[in-house]
Write a protein that holds these residues in place. Structure first.
Motif, PDB file in Angstrom:
ATOM      1  N   THR A  57       0.837  -1.191   0.000  1.00 25.89           N
ATOM      2  CA  THR A  57       0.000   0.000   0.000  1.00 25.89           C
ATOM      3  C   THR A  57       0.873   1.242   0.000  1.00 25.89           C
ATOM      4  OG1 THR A  57      -1.597  -1.198   1.345  1.00 25.89           O
ATOM      5  CG2 THR A  57      -1.853   1.191   1.229  1.00 25.89           C
ATOM      6  N   ALA A  58       0.493   2.250  -0.755  1.00 21.85           N
ATOM      7  CA  ALA A  58       1.260   3.500  -0.775  1.00 21.85           C
ATOM      8  C   ALA A  58       1.331   4.087   0.630  1.00 21.85           C
ATOM      9  CB  ALA A  58       0.620   4.496  -1.731  1.00 21.85           C
TER      10      ALA A  58
ATOM     11  N   THR B 232      13.840  10.051  -9.116  1.00 24.52           N
ATOM     12  CA  THR B 232      12.642   9.254  -8.859  1.00 24.52           C
ATOM     13  C   THR B 232      11.908   9.028 -10.171  1.00 24.52           C
ATOM     14  OG1 THR B 232      11.350  11.228  -8.363  1.00 24.52           O
ATOM     15  CG2 THR B 232      12.403  10.101  -6.500  1.00 24.52           C
TER      16      THR B 232
ATOM     17  N   ALA C 236       4.975   5.702 -10.863  1.00 26.08           N
ATOM     18  CA  ALA C 236       3.755   6.353 -10.388  1.00 26.08           C
ATOM     19  C   ALA C 236       3.811   6.801  -8.933  1.00 26.08           C
ATOM     20  CB  ALA C 236       2.569   5.395 -10.581  1.00 26.08           C
ATOM     21  N   TYR C 237       4.464   6.037  -8.062  1.00 27.82           N
ATOM     22  CA  TYR C 237       4.424   6.360  -6.638  1.00 27.82           C
ATOM     23  C   TYR C 237       5.597   7.199  -6.155  1.00 27.82           C
ATOM     24  CZ  TYR C 237       0.526   3.181  -6.201  1.00 27.82           C
ATOM     25  OH  TYR C 237      -0.680   2.580  -6.341  1.00 27.82           O
ATOM     26  N   ALA C 238       6.790   6.911  -6.610  1.00 28.28           N
ATOM     27  CA  ALA C 238       7.975   7.583  -6.069  1.00 28.28           C
ATOM     28  C   ALA C 238       8.207   8.959  -6.660  1.00 28.28           C
ATOM     29  CB  ALA C 238       9.211   6.719  -6.294  1.00 28.28           C
ATOM     30  N   ARG C 239       7.447   9.340  -7.652  1.00 35.72           N
ATOM     31  CA  ARG C 239       7.673  10.601  -8.362  1.00 35.72           C
ATOM     32  C   ARG C 239       7.746  11.802  -7.422  1.00 35.72           C
ATOM     33  NH1 ARG C 239       4.118  10.197 -13.053  1.00 35.72           N
ATOM     34  NH2 ARG C 239       5.655   8.706 -13.743  1.00 35.72           N
TER      35      ARG C 239
ATOM     36  N   SER D  39      10.289   9.037   0.384  1.00 35.32           N
ATOM     37  CA  SER D  39       9.060   9.362  -0.332  1.00 35.32           C
ATOM     38  C   SER D  39       7.872   9.310   0.616  1.00 35.32           C
ATOM     39  CB  SER D  39       8.839   8.378  -1.478  1.00 35.32           C
ATOM     40  OG  SER D  39       7.675   8.699  -2.187  1.00 35.32           O
TER      41      SER D  39
ATOM     42  N   ASN E  59       4.911   8.822  -0.590  1.00 38.58           N
ATOM     43  CA  ASN E  59       3.906   8.061  -1.325  1.00 38.58           C
ATOM     44  C   ASN E  59       4.623   6.984  -2.120  1.00 38.58           C
ATOM     45  OD1 ASN E  59       1.454   7.326  -2.388  1.00 38.58           O
ATOM     46  ND2 ASN E  59       1.513   8.862  -3.989  1.00 38.58           N
ATOM     47  N   LEU E  60       4.888   5.841  -1.496  1.00 35.38           N
ATOM     48  CA  LEU E  60       5.702   4.812  -2.121  1.00 35.38           C
ATOM     49  C   LEU E  60       5.001   3.466  -2.056  1.00 35.38           C
ATOM     50  CD1 LEU E  60       8.470   4.194  -3.377  1.00 35.38           C
ATOM     51  CD2 LEU E  60       9.348   3.874  -1.082  1.00 35.38           C
ATOM     52  N   ALA E  61       4.999   2.746  -3.150  1.00 33.60           N
ATOM     53  CA  ALA E  61       4.424   1.403  -3.200  1.00 33.60           C
ATOM     54  C   ALA E  61       5.240   0.575  -4.183  1.00 33.60           C
ATOM     55  CB  ALA E  61       2.966   1.453  -3.613  1.00 33.60           C
TER      56      ALA E  61
ATOM     57  N   ILE F 292      10.654   2.813  -9.146  1.00 35.59           N
ATOM     58  CA  ILE F 292      10.843   3.932  -8.217  1.00 35.59           C
ATOM     59  C   ILE F 292      12.027   4.840  -8.540  1.00 35.59           C
ATOM     60  CG2 ILE F 292       9.693   2.829  -6.264  1.00 35.59           C
ATOM     61  CD1 ILE F 292      12.571   2.180  -5.231  1.00 35.59           C
TER      62      ILE F 292
END
Length: 140
Positions: free
Chosen positions: A54-55, A77, A80-83, A99, A101-103, A107
């Protein structure tokens, strides 16, 4: 070429940020892989992780293996998540990602310089050396 690291257990991590918290399931250990494309004296590696269901906020530390003479040039980065995260080079063969917001998924993008002639994609690899929860506590 992809390289993976061990398989794992389930942990429940509480990630808090300024009031309130959320329970986050994390499969530990988290796996890291890197796919690398070599072009002359440079190479570009794409790092992905799995095991983050999960993010949530995390910090990840990586150790990079590369041919003698090659150097880490840049890291950024990606995915989608690590941006929204912050990536940096730490020493001659280490990377750090923080981050909020990481999943699991792509990454990082890593650029190598001074790649010696004859280097192959399999000469480059990444291993995860540490995983931190949103409070900075090590979970792996």
């Amino acid at each position: 070429m992809k390289q993976a690291v061990l398989g794992g257990m389930m942990f429940l991590v509480t990630a808090c940020g300024g009031g309130g918290g959320a329970d986050v399931a994390v499969t530990v250990p988290v796996h890291a892989t890197m796919t690398t494309v070599v072009s002359g004296a440079t190479a570009v590696g794409t790092v992905s992780v799995s095991g983050l269901a999960t993010a949530a906020p995390y910090g990840l530390n990586f150790v990079v293996t590369m041919p003698a003479g090659a150097t880490l040039f840049t890291v950024g980065t990606s995915g989608a998540y690590a941006r929204s995260g912050l990536a940096s080079i730490a020493g001659t063969n280490s990377l750090i990602l923080a981050s909020s917001n990481l999943a699991s998924g792509e990454i990082l993008t890593v650029t190598f310089a001074n790649v010696p002639p004859g280097a192959q994609p399999g000469d480059f690899a990444v291993t995860l050396s540490a995983v931190y929860d949103g409070q900075g506590n090590p979970i792996q």
